[in-house]
Write a protein that holds these residues in place. Structure first.
Motif, PDB file in Angstrom:
ATOM      1  N   GLY A   1     -39.900 -62.766 -38.853  1.00  0.00           N
ATOM      2  CA  GLY A   1     -38.451 -62.600 -38.890  1.00  0.00           C
ATOM      3  C   GLY A   1     -37.761 -63.247 -40.070  1.00  0.00           C
ATOM      4  N   ALA A   2     -38.468 -63.471 -41.150  1.00  0.00           N
ATOM      5  CA  ALA A   2     -37.853 -64.158 -42.282  1.00  0.00           C
ATOM      6  C   ALA A   2     -37.577 -63.234 -43.455  1.00  0.00           C
ATOM      7  N   GLY A   3     -37.525 -61.956 -43.237  1.00  0.00           N
ATOM      8  CA  GLY A   3     -37.176 -61.127 -44.382  1.00  0.00           C
ATOM      9  C   GLY A   3     -37.697 -59.706 -44.351  1.00  0.00           C
ATOM     10  N   CYS A   4     -37.355 -58.919 -43.380  1.00  0.00           N
ATOM     11  CA  CYS A   4     -37.811 -57.533 -43.292  1.00  0.00           C
ATOM     12  C   CYS A   4     -36.818 -56.558 -43.906  1.00  0.00           C
ATOM     13  N   GLN A   5     -35.812 -57.046 -44.551  1.00  0.00           N
ATOM     14  CA  GLN A   5     -34.801 -56.171 -45.107  1.00  0.00           C
ATOM     15  C   GLN A   5     -35.166 -55.858 -46.556  1.00  0.00           C
ATOM     16  N   PRO A   6     -35.724 -54.670 -46.814  1.00  0.00           N
ATOM     17  CA  PRO A   6     -36.192 -54.353 -48.157  1.00  0.00           C
ATOM     18  C   PRO A   6     -35.078 -54.304 -49.197  1.00  0.00           C
ATOM     19  N   ASN A   7     -33.862 -54.004 -48.810  1.00  0.00           N
ATOM     20  CA  ASN A   7     -32.756 -53.901 -49.758  1.00  0.00           C
ATOM     21  C   ASN A   7     -31.878 -55.158 -49.785  1.00  0.00           C
ATOM     22  N   ALA A   8     -32.282 -56.203 -49.101  1.00  0.00           N
ATOM     23  CA  ALA A   8     -31.494 -57.434 -49.071  1.00  0.00           C
ATOM     24  C   ALA A   8     -31.498 -58.076 -50.451  1.00  0.00           C
ATOM     25  N   PRO A   9     -30.322 -58.548 -50.903  1.00  0.00           N
ATOM     26  CA  PRO A   9     -30.258 -59.207 -52.208  1.00  0.00           C
ATOM     27  C   PRO A   9     -31.133 -60.466 -52.239  1.00  0.00           C
ATOM     28  N   THR A  10     -31.675 -60.746 -53.395  1.00  0.00           N
ATOM     29  CA  THR A  10     -32.480 -61.933 -53.585  1.00  0.00           C
ATOM     30  C   THR A  10     -31.584 -63.167 -53.481  1.00  0.00           C
ATOM     31  N   PRO A  11     -32.030 -64.207 -52.792  1.00  0.00           N
ATOM     32  CA  PRO A  11     -31.223 -65.428 -52.721  1.00  0.00           C
ATOM     33  C   PRO A  11     -31.040 -66.047 -54.114  1.00  0.00           C
ATOM     34  N   THR A  12     -29.924 -66.735 -54.277  1.00  0.00           N
ATOM     35  CA  THR A  12     -29.644 -67.480 -55.496  1.00  0.00           C
ATOM     36  C   THR A  12     -29.721 -68.954 -55.157  1.00  0.00           C
ATOM     37  N   ILE A  13     -30.568 -69.685 -55.863  1.00  0.00           N
ATOM     38  CA  ILE A  13     -30.730 -71.109 -55.617  1.00  0.00           C
ATOM     39  C   ILE A  13     -30.678 -71.838 -56.955  1.00  0.00           C
ATOM     40  N   THR A  14     -29.622 -72.628 -57.147  1.00  0.00           N
ATOM     41  CA  THR A  14     -29.484 -73.443 -58.354  1.00  0.00           C
ATOM     42  C   THR A  14     -29.134 -74.866 -57.923  1.00  0.00           C
ATOM     43  N   ASP A  15     -28.940 -75.752 -58.894  1.00  0.00           N
ATOM     44  CA  ASP A  15     -28.551 -77.127 -58.572  1.00  0.00           C
ATOM     45  C   ASP A  15     -27.158 -77.208 -57.973  1.00  0.00           C
ATOM     46  N   SER A  16     -26.314 -76.217 -58.239  1.00  0.00           N
ATOM     47  CA  SER A  16     -24.930 -76.278 -57.771  1.00  0.00           C
ATOM     48  C   SER A  16     -24.574 -75.235 -56.723  1.00  0.00           C
ATOM     49  N   GLN A  17     -25.509 -74.356 -56.392  1.00  0.00           N
ATOM     50  CA  GLN A  17     -25.165 -73.268 -55.483  1.00  0.00           C
ATOM     51  C   GLN A  17     -26.407 -72.710 -54.788  1.00  0.00           C
ATOM     52  N   VAL A  18     -26.209 -72.322 -53.527  1.00  0.00           N
ATOM     53  CA  VAL A  18     -27.235 -71.588 -52.791  1.00  0.00           C
ATOM     54  C   VAL A  18     -26.528 -70.424 -52.116  1.00  0.00           C
ATOM     55  N   ILE A  19     -27.029 -69.230 -52.369  1.00  0.00           N
ATOM     56  CA  ILE A  19     -26.478 -68.030 -51.743  1.00  0.00           C
ATOM     57  C   ILE A  19     -27.642 -67.277 -51.124  1.00  0.00           C
ATOM     58  N   GLY A  20     -27.518 -66.985 -49.847  1.00  0.00           N
ATOM     59  CA  GLY A  20     -28.585 -66.244 -49.198  1.00  0.00           C
ATOM     60  C   GLY A  20     -28.390 -66.192 -47.695  1.00  0.00           C
ATOM     61  N   PRO A  21     -29.387 -65.691 -47.004  1.00  0.00           N
ATOM     62  CA  PRO A  21     -29.294 -65.599 -45.546  1.00  0.00           C
ATOM     63  C   PRO A  21     -29.479 -66.977 -44.905  1.00  0.00           C
ATOM     64  N   VAL A  22     -28.851 -67.169 -43.764  1.00  0.00           N
ATOM     65  CA  VAL A  22     -29.091 -68.380 -42.993  1.00  0.00           C
ATOM     66  C   VAL A  22     -30.415 -68.172 -42.276  1.00  0.00           C
ATOM     67  N   THR A  23     -31.392 -69.007 -42.621  1.00  0.00           N
ATOM     68  CA  THR A  23     -32.732 -68.854 -42.073  1.00  0.00           C
ATOM     69  C   THR A  23     -32.972 -69.766 -40.875  1.00  0.00           C
ATOM     70  N   HIS A  24     -32.091 -70.760 -40.676  1.00  0.00           N
ATOM     71  CA  HIS A  24     -32.253 -71.658 -39.530  1.00  0.00           C
ATOM     72  C   HIS A  24     -30.964 -72.461 -39.329  1.00  0.00           C
ATOM     73  N   VAL A  25     -30.619 -72.695 -38.082  1.00  0.00           N
ATOM     74  CA  VAL A  25     -29.517 -73.597 -37.738  1.00  0.00           C
ATOM     75  C   VAL A  25     -30.146 -74.819 -37.100  1.00  0.00           C
ATOM     76  N   ARG A  26     -30.060 -75.958 -37.790  1.00  0.00           N
ATOM     77  CA  ARG A  26     -30.630 -77.196 -37.249  1.00  0.00           C
ATOM     78  C   ARG A  26     -29.729 -77.787 -36.182  1.00  0.00           C
ATOM     79  N   ASP A  27     -28.432 -77.833 -36.482  1.00  0.00           N
ATOM     80  CA  ASP A  27     -27.439 -78.338 -35.534  1.00  0.00           C
ATOM     81  C   ASP A  27     -26.072 -77.886 -36.027  1.00  0.00           C
ATOM     82  N   GLY A  28     -25.020 -78.445 -35.482  1.00  0.00           N
ATOM     83  CA  GLY A  28     -23.681 -77.982 -35.824  1.00  0.00           C
ATOM     84  C   GLY A  28     -23.305 -78.122 -37.278  1.00  0.00           C
ATOM     85  N   ASP A  29     -23.782 -79.160 -37.948  1.00  0.00           N
ATOM     86  CA  ASP A  29     -23.378 -79.377 -39.331  1.00  0.00           C
ATOM     87  C   ASP A  29     -24.519 -79.289 -40.345  1.00  0.00           C
TER      88      ASP A  29
END
Length: 148
Positions: free
Chosen positions: A14-42
């Motif tokens: 369940g970590a990525g079956c969407q063939p047309n999903a945009p590639t996540p962006t991960i830099t030192d100042s930004q992360v854009i992508g799907p939420v892969t897990h909720v640890r807790d409220g914050d």
């Protein structure tokens, strides 16, 4: 063959079956992508990067309000891509940042507005969440000493 097997395994868990999903962006100042897990409220994981919401405090997961905050976060981010602006700081294994949905809805503001989390004054020096906390009324949970 190994890459194909890894892709199939990733899809099956369940970590990525969407063939047309945009590639996540991960830099030192930004992360854009799907939420892969909720640890807790914050704390959420975006594209498997742990992110602690800046300026927000929620009760611990084992408490009734902590469970409510976690459930609210899960509902907010279910199936969503988020964009997180990072502060450059870390807390344990987590990067610190503010995250919003594609609609522009700030996750911290929403959690505070719903009364399931509170404003952590020490880490909200810009006053981003003052209005949300004022409108929601005093936080009914526990404000940790490090927030003052």
């Amino acid at each position: 063959m190994r890459q194909f097997s890894l892709t199939v395994l990733t899809c099956l868990i369940g970590a990525g079956c969407q063939p047309n999903a945009p590639t996540p962006t991960i830099t030192d100042s930004q992360v854009i992508g799907p939420v892969t897990h909720v640890r807790d409220g914050d704390t959420i994981e975006v594209a498997d990067v742990p992110i602690r919401l800046n300026g927000v405090t929620c009760d611990e997961l084992g408490t009734p309000m902590g469970k409510q905050a976690t459930a609210t976060m899960r509902t907010l981010v279910a199936g969503q891509r988020v964009s997180c602006s990072l502060s450059g700081q870390k807390s344990y294994d987590r990067k610190i940042g503010r995250c919003q949905l594609a609609t522009g809805q700030d996750l911290g503001e929403e959690l505070i507005s719903q009364g399931v989390c509170g404003r952590c004054e020490r880490y909200d020096k810009q006053g981003t969440y003052v209005r949300a906390q004022t409108n929601a009324g005093p936080f009914r949970g526990k404000i940790p000493k490090y927030c003052n």
